[in-house]
Structures are given as structure tokens and as C-alpha cells.
Design an enzyme around this catalytic site. Structure first.
Site, short mmCIF file in Angstrom:
data_model
loop_
_atom_site.label_atom_id
_atom_site.label_comp_id
_atom_site.label_asym_id
_atom_site.label_seq_id
_atom_site.Cartn_x
_atom_site.Cartn_y
_atom_site.Cartn_z
N CYS A 166 0.88 -1.18 0.00
CA CYS A 166 0.00 0.00 0.00
C CYS A 166 0.91 1.22 0.00
CB CYS A 166 -0.92 0.00 1.22
SG CYS A 166 -1.82 -1.55 1.48
N ALA A 167 1.48 1.56 -1.15
CA ALA A 167 2.64 2.46 -1.21
C ALA A 167 2.31 3.94 -1.12
CB ALA A 167 3.43 2.18 -2.49
N ALA A 168 1.20 4.39 -1.70
CA ALA A 168 0.93 5.84 -1.76
C ALA A 168 0.80 6.40 -0.35
CB ALA A 168 -0.34 6.10 -2.56
N GLY A 170 3.96 7.41 -0.87
CA GLY A 170 5.28 7.03 -1.35
C GLY A 170 6.46 7.39 -0.47
N SER A 171 6.22 7.96 0.71
CA SER A 171 7.35 8.36 1.56
C SER A 171 8.15 7.15 2.04
CB SER A 171 6.85 9.18 2.75
OG SER A 171 5.85 8.47 3.47
N LYS A 172 7.46 6.06 2.37
CA LYS A 172 8.17 4.86 2.83
C LYS A 172 8.88 4.18 1.66
CE LYS A 172 5.07 3.93 6.74
NZ LYS A 172 4.12 5.05 6.49
N ASP A 213 -0.47 0.24 -5.32
CA ASP A 213 -1.57 0.94 -4.68
C ASP A 213 -2.86 0.63 -5.43
OD1 ASP A 213 -1.78 3.18 -2.43
OD2 ASP A 213 -3.31 3.60 -3.94
N ASP A 256 1.93 -1.60 5.18
CA ASP A 256 1.44 -0.46 5.93
C ASP A 256 -0.02 -0.23 5.50
OD1 ASP A 256 2.00 1.81 7.76
OD2 ASP A 256 1.61 3.03 5.98
N CYS A 309 -0.99 3.42 11.63
CA CYS A 309 -0.89 4.63 12.45
C CYS A 309 -2.15 4.75 13.30
CB CYS A 309 -0.68 5.88 11.58
SG CYS A 309 -1.88 6.07 10.25
#
Length: 660
Positions: A166-168, A170-172, A213, A256, A309
Site C-alpha cells: 500500500c505504497a501511496a 510514497g514516503s516509505k 496501490d 502499511d 498509524c
């Protein structure tokens, strides 16, 4: 009064009162729910609660693969020393930078002040402008501290196959690419690459990073976010994470998952308006499905990090426990204590209650208390069971906001200890065939544009590019590809690593070539982007031997393999001049004789300027006409290049001096 935040002025007091009441009700629901969960001891509740209304400190990590990373680290330490020495108590004194001790090599820093205050405070305006500039140029990446944890735990190494489910936004993923880039291209390797231009350096590694994503628009955002890494081993796919194709296995997976996000209340106080306990309950089945699929995609010996989170145990411990029960012989939890020294965290909870939404302040303590007619929406996996200690749930970690001035976060790290059982494999095979047939039915509605080898589409063009730029033709034939929509007249050409090719050649656009035969694990991926764009067609009004220019994002990769049309710049003054060329300049007007002479002797077409000093190796792409030189680099990328050279690197004195 629960609300610690001031409400903005409104022309309609009724609207203002309504918004205020909505926030207060959300806060009351949150307070009641987590007091019942005994999230913290009674004596520390007030500390926990009050922290939720204090804005987060501004945090960033320094890109270790960036040429300016060493200077940025040194500057942060100077700032720390300077701010600590200020005697008066003001915004400067209160904003002392400090490194995150758990982040490798102290490359992550926080300012003891919120982003909002940093932006508004006149005394800190230069510092704010500096941080914004360095973020835009890629030297630093602003990100919440706890959000940096999952990539740190994954400890990616060259050759790893990494999936971010679940990339967007994209910070990780950016953090993972930065870690790989820094390790793949050490200073010694960069020096070797400047000397060797042979096919031996085609792939220094066999790394693969798949950023997935479920939202196509967010996938396009990922492309923009990640292109600055100039990475040929990145693939961006568009799948629902819980249905990601199961054929390829990965040895590093970041999971994530979507969550209620109440750990981010310090950053996003608007969440108070819509906080409900059942948000986490409703997301629980999706989170469970995504984590199960992640475990199935993990190869034996591989590591997976599950994170949210959220503070809610039904999104955290309940999900982890249920996956451990269903995959009991295949996966196990890992204790991460030794990987996160200097980080304050709590152990996973072993007891919690499930909200009874039929009653405002009601809770279920066990599944047997749930009425029969409601059990369809309240599954048993939501509840704690007696096996939690045996499952090792205390190896999970949860970060609470008041412990170390952060947001709230939850992390569990898994290892695949054995292969899939026969039952699991049969289920995966069924899922694969079902997904394949479903994709065949909807394929006409999908605009996926498959990749084709350039050597197949236009072999003469491949030869032209190889000769014009002094590139190895065999190398290009193995790695250059274009999208099928460009086959009539090739517009864009991409460089793809071997691992990336194995995915893009099995995309939805290639359905007719794929089978579901048991001996062939090919299956369709929805590939949005793969590899790195290197060449692009140029429409010329004059004769040119090769009407394809090198694209800026692909320049670092192609330049290492070129033996022609590469102009080396050693003088910083010359380089600074090129960076300030406004689009087009007459060659005859270039004030540097050696550069002007070299360009006059070069035939029209694309050229790359390469600037090298002790800490920087940068490339600038340009188009050379019969009498003109055009710079083909965006303003944003020009700023990035300008930030690399010492004379444009802001000094500590300039940053803290606001006098005109």
C-alpha cells in the site's frame, strides 16, 4: 472542555458551534473507548491525553544517496550546537534540532517546534525556507518520525525483492529506494563506474522494488514522487493489496495498511470530527486480508513488517493474532528490540474490549456476548483469546504519543519460517486462476499499455541509438523497452532491469500470452510504470542523425555506459553558467572557449554534461542544434542541481540572519 485547539473565526456562529460540538463529541468517544481499553495507566492518562493536542515537531530524514547528505548532516549538528547556546528563551531556543537516535547514522532529525510555527515565526523564516528548498531538491524528506520506522526495520540490501503493498503517497517507498541506492552505489563504485563503460556494470545488483496501490490516481502520484531516484528496478502496480497476484515471492514486504489513523491526531486534528470506534472494526477484515496475502507473497526466510498509524487493538493485535493462528506453521513474530535502541515503545496488548455500537458506552468482552444476529459483522477475530502470550504478541510494539513526542504507531515484524502447506498452496492456486479469469473478462475496460522490447519493435532504431551515443548494442537489446501504444512511432524508451522485465512482460496487456498451466506461474499484473525513462523522440526541422534525446531522469544510468556525446565539466563556474541558461543560448555566445569549441565540433543531437567534484557527480541533459544549445531540464530539477554545488549551499549565518 476537551478541545485544546482554538477554532477559527466564522461568519456564522451556528456553523462554528456545530463544528465545535462535532469535535467535542468525537473526543468524548475517543476518551471513553481508550479509557476502557486501559491503553495507559490511570496516573499517566492526563499526560497521554494532553499530548494529543500538541502539534507534532517538524521531522525529516536526510537522503543518504544524495550528494549533499554529508554536508546536510554536518549542518544539522551545527544548528543543534548553535540553538543550544542561545541564552534567551524564544522561538530559536525552543526549536533546538535533535537527531532520532534510533535512525541509522543519525540521518533523521526533528525540530522541537511544529511545522505551523516554523512557517509563521519571523525569526525562523530562513530556516523554514531552507528546509522547503532542501526537501524540493531531494536532500531531505519531510516525514513523521514514527512513519520512518517500517523501512528501517526491513533493513533492505542490494539484491532484495521488495514489495510495498500500500505504497501511496510514497514516503516509505522513497526511504526504501534511498537505502538501496546508497548501498548499491558506494563512493568506490561511483569511481569505478566513471572509468568502466562496459556491459559488466549493466546491473550492479538484482534488486526489485514493487510499489503497489489500489488507486490509479495515487499510482501516478507515486511515479512523480519516485522518479528523482533514477531507478531502473522500480515497478508501480495497481492492485487491491489483498488480491495482489501470488506467483512471484518477495523477501522483503512492507504492509502499511489502510487504518483509522487515530495515531495521527496531533498532525490531523480534523480527525476528531469523524472518530468512531467502529471505523477500526470495519477496517479489520480488509487489514486481515492484506496481511494474509502479504504472508503468502513472502518467500521462506523473508521478512514482513505490518504497521498502522492507529492505536486501536482491533486493527493491530487482533489482526496479527488471527494471522498467526491461520499461518501457524509458516510464519512467526520477530523481536525487534535490538533493532530499535533508544526508541521508547510499549509491548503489544494482551487484552482489550470490542465496542458494542448498539449502546453508546457499551462493550463486548468476548465473542459469546455478541447477539447471533450481529455476528456477521462482528467476527470472532476481533476479540482477544487465551493464546496471545503463546503467539508471542508481546513482540509487537506500539508507540504512544506522550512517550517520545511522536505520533501513535503500531508495528509487528514477521519471518517466513517454512514453505506454504499444501492446503495454502491449493487456495493460492484457486485465487490465481480466479483472478486471471476475472482479469480476462474486464481486460477490455483496462487501459494497461504493455511493454515491448525495442529490439522487437524497431531494431534499426536500437542500432541508431547504440551507435550515436556509443552504447553497447547487446546491452540495449536486453534492457530497452517501449510501450505498445508507441510501436507505430516510438516516442518513449525505458530502461528496465532483469527483475522488472519479469513483471512487465507478464502484465494485463499481455493476457493473450499468459496461461494458468500448473507448470507456468505466469499471471497478469496491472503495471502502471516500470523502470526508468531514458530516451524520448524529438521533432526536428533540420537533419539529425538520431532524433532521440536522453531524458534527465535516465541520464545518470545512460551516462555511465556512453562513450560519445558526453561533455565533462570540471570548472564549477562553467557548470553554474550552464545551470543558469534560460532554455536556449547561441553557441557563439558561450563565454568559455573550451566548452564553445567542443560544442562547435559536435554534430546536432542530444548531449549530456557531467560535472564532478569531491562530493558531487551530476548530469545535465541538453539538445545541441546547428547553432543553438537548449537545456532540457525542468526548473525543479535545475534547483536540485544548483543545491549540490557548494556556492549555492546556504550558510548557517545566512540562515539565521533575517536582516535584508
Amino acid at each position: 472542555m476537551l478541545d485544546k485547539q482554538g477554532n477559527g473565526a466564522s461568519t456564522d456562529n451556528r456553523d462554528n458551534d456545530c463544528a465545535h460540538n462535532t469535535v467535542e463529541r468525537g473526543q468524548q468517544r475517543f476518551k471513553t473507548y481508550y479509557e476502557e481499553q486501559e491503553l495507559v495507566d490511570e496516573e499517566e492518562w492526563n499526560h497521554f491525553w494532553n499530548t494529543l493536542f500538541v502539534p507534532l515537531p517538524a521531522c525529516f530524514w536526510i537522503s543518504q544517496s544524495h550528494p549533499s547528505s554529508t554536508r546536510m548532516s554536518a549542518l544539522c549538528k551545527q544548528l543543534e550546537a548553535y540553538f543550544s547556546s542561545v541564552e534567551e528563551v524564544d522561538s530559536i531556543k525552543s526549536s533546538i534540532p535533535y537527531p532520532l537516535k534510533w535512525f541509522p547514522n543519525e540521518l533523521a532529525w526533528c525540530l522541537n517546534i511544529s511545522r505551523q510555527v516554523l512557517k509563521r515565526d519571523e525569526k525562523l523564516s530562513k530556516l523554514h525556507d531552507f528546509i522547503v528548498e532542501q526537501n524540493s531538491s531531494g536532500v531531505i524528506n519531510r516525514q513523521e518520525a514514527v512513519s520512518m520506522l517500517p523501512p528501517v526495520l526491513l533493513q533492505v540490501q542490494p539484491g532484495d525483492k521488495v514489495l510495498d503493498m500500500c505504497a501511496a503517497p510514497g514516503s516509505k517507498t522513497a526511504q526504501l529506494l534511498d537505502m538501496l541506492g546508497a548501498k548499491n552505489y558506494s563512493a568506490a563504485e561511483r569511481q569505478v563506474c566513471t572509468i568502466r563503460l562496459s556491459k559488466d556494470i549493466v546491473d550492479i545488483h538484482e534488486s526489485l522494488v514493487v510499489a503497489n496501490d489500489s488507486n490509479l490516481k495515487r499510482c501516478w502520484m507515486l511515479i512523480h514522487q519516485l522518479k528523482r531516484f533514477s531507478c531502473p528496478y522500480i515497478v508501480i502496480t495497481n492492485h487491491e493489496a489483498q488480491k495482489f497476484p501470488v506467483g512471484m515471492r518477495f523477501n522483503r514486504i512492507l504492509c502499511d495498511v489502510p487504518c483509522s489513523g487515530d495515531g495521527t491526531l496531533r498532525k490531523s486534528p480534523d480527525l476528531w470530527k469523524r472518530w468512531y470506534a467502529d471505523t477500526g472494526m470495519n477496517l479489520h477484515p480488509l487489514q486481515l486480508a492484506i496481511l494474509l496475502r502479504g504472508c503468502d507473497l513472502l518467500e521462506t526466510g523473508g521478512k514482513l513488517v505490518y504497521s498502522t498509524c492507529s492505536l486501536n487493538p482491533v486493527e493491530n493485535e487482533a489482526v496479527v493474532a488471527e494471522v498467526l493462528r491461520r499461518r501457524s506453521t509458516q510464519i512467526s513474530l520477530i523481536n525487534v528490540d535490538n533493532l530499535l535502541s533508544n526508541l521508547k515503545f510499549r509491548r503489544g496488548l494482551t487484552s482489550w474490549k470490542v465496542k458494542n455500537n448498539a449502546e453508546e458506552f457499551g462493550f463486548f468482552t468476548c465473542y459469546e456476548e455478541v447477539p447471533l444476529h450481529r455476528r456477521k459483522k462482528i467476527p470472532p477475530s476481533l476479540f482477544p483469546k487465551d493464546d496471545l502470550k503463546d503467539l508471542g504478541i508481546d513482540k509487537c510494539i506500539r508507540i504512544l504519543p506522550h512517550d517520545q513526542d511522536t505520533g501513535g504507531f503500531f508495528i509487528a515484524m514477521f519471518e517466513k519460517v517454512s514453505r506454504d502447506t499444501q492446503d495454502t498452496w491449493q487456495k493460492l492456486r484457486f485465487d490465481k486462476e480466479k483472478a486471471y479469469m476475472k482479469t480476462r473478462r474486464i481486460s477490455r475496460l483496462i487501459s494497461d499499455d504493455p511493454f515491448e522490447r525495442l529490439s522487437t519493435v524497431n531494431i534499426s532504431l536500437l542500432k541508431t541509438i547504440a551507435y550515436f551515443y556509443g552504447l553497447d548494442e547487446e546491452l540495449l537489446s536486453n534492457h530497452l523497452m517501449t510501450r505498445t501504444s508507441d510501436a507505430g512511432r516510438v516516442r518513449r524508451i525505458y530502461y528496465l532491469s532483469e527483475q522488472v522485465k519479469s513483471i512487465v512482460e507478464n502484465s494485463v496487456g499481455n493476457l493473450d500470452r499468459l496461461t494458468t498451466d500448473d507448470d507456468n506461474e505466469k499471471y497478469p499484473y496491472r503495471v502502471v510504470h516500470g523502470g526508468i525513462r531514458c530516451f524520448e523522440a524529438v521533432d526536428c526541422k533540420y537533419q539529425v542523425e538520431c532524433p532521440y534525446r536522453i531524458v534527465f531522469e535516465g541520464a545518470p544510468l545512460i551516462a555511465l555506459r556512453m562513450s560519445k556525446r558526453l561533455e565533462y565539466v570540471e570548472d564549477e563556474e562553467v557548470w553554474n553558467f550552464l545551470l543558469h541558461v534560460k532554455d536556449v543560448i547561441k553557441i557563439a555566445e558561450i563565454p568559455f572557449i573550451n566548452l564553445r569549441t567542443s560544442l562547435e565540433q559536435t554534430s546536432p543531437g542530444s548531449v549530456i554534461f557531467c560535472f564532478t567534484n569531491e562530493s558531487t557527480k551530476d548530469y545535465l541533459t541538453a539538445w545541441l542544434g546547428p547553432s543553438m544549445l537548449s537545456i532540457f531540464v525542468t526548473t525543479e530539477d535545475i534547483r536540485l542541481l544548483q543545491s549540490h554545488i557548494s556556492r549555492n549551499y546556504i550558510s548557517l549565518t545566512d540562515m539565521l540572519n533575517n536582516d535584508e
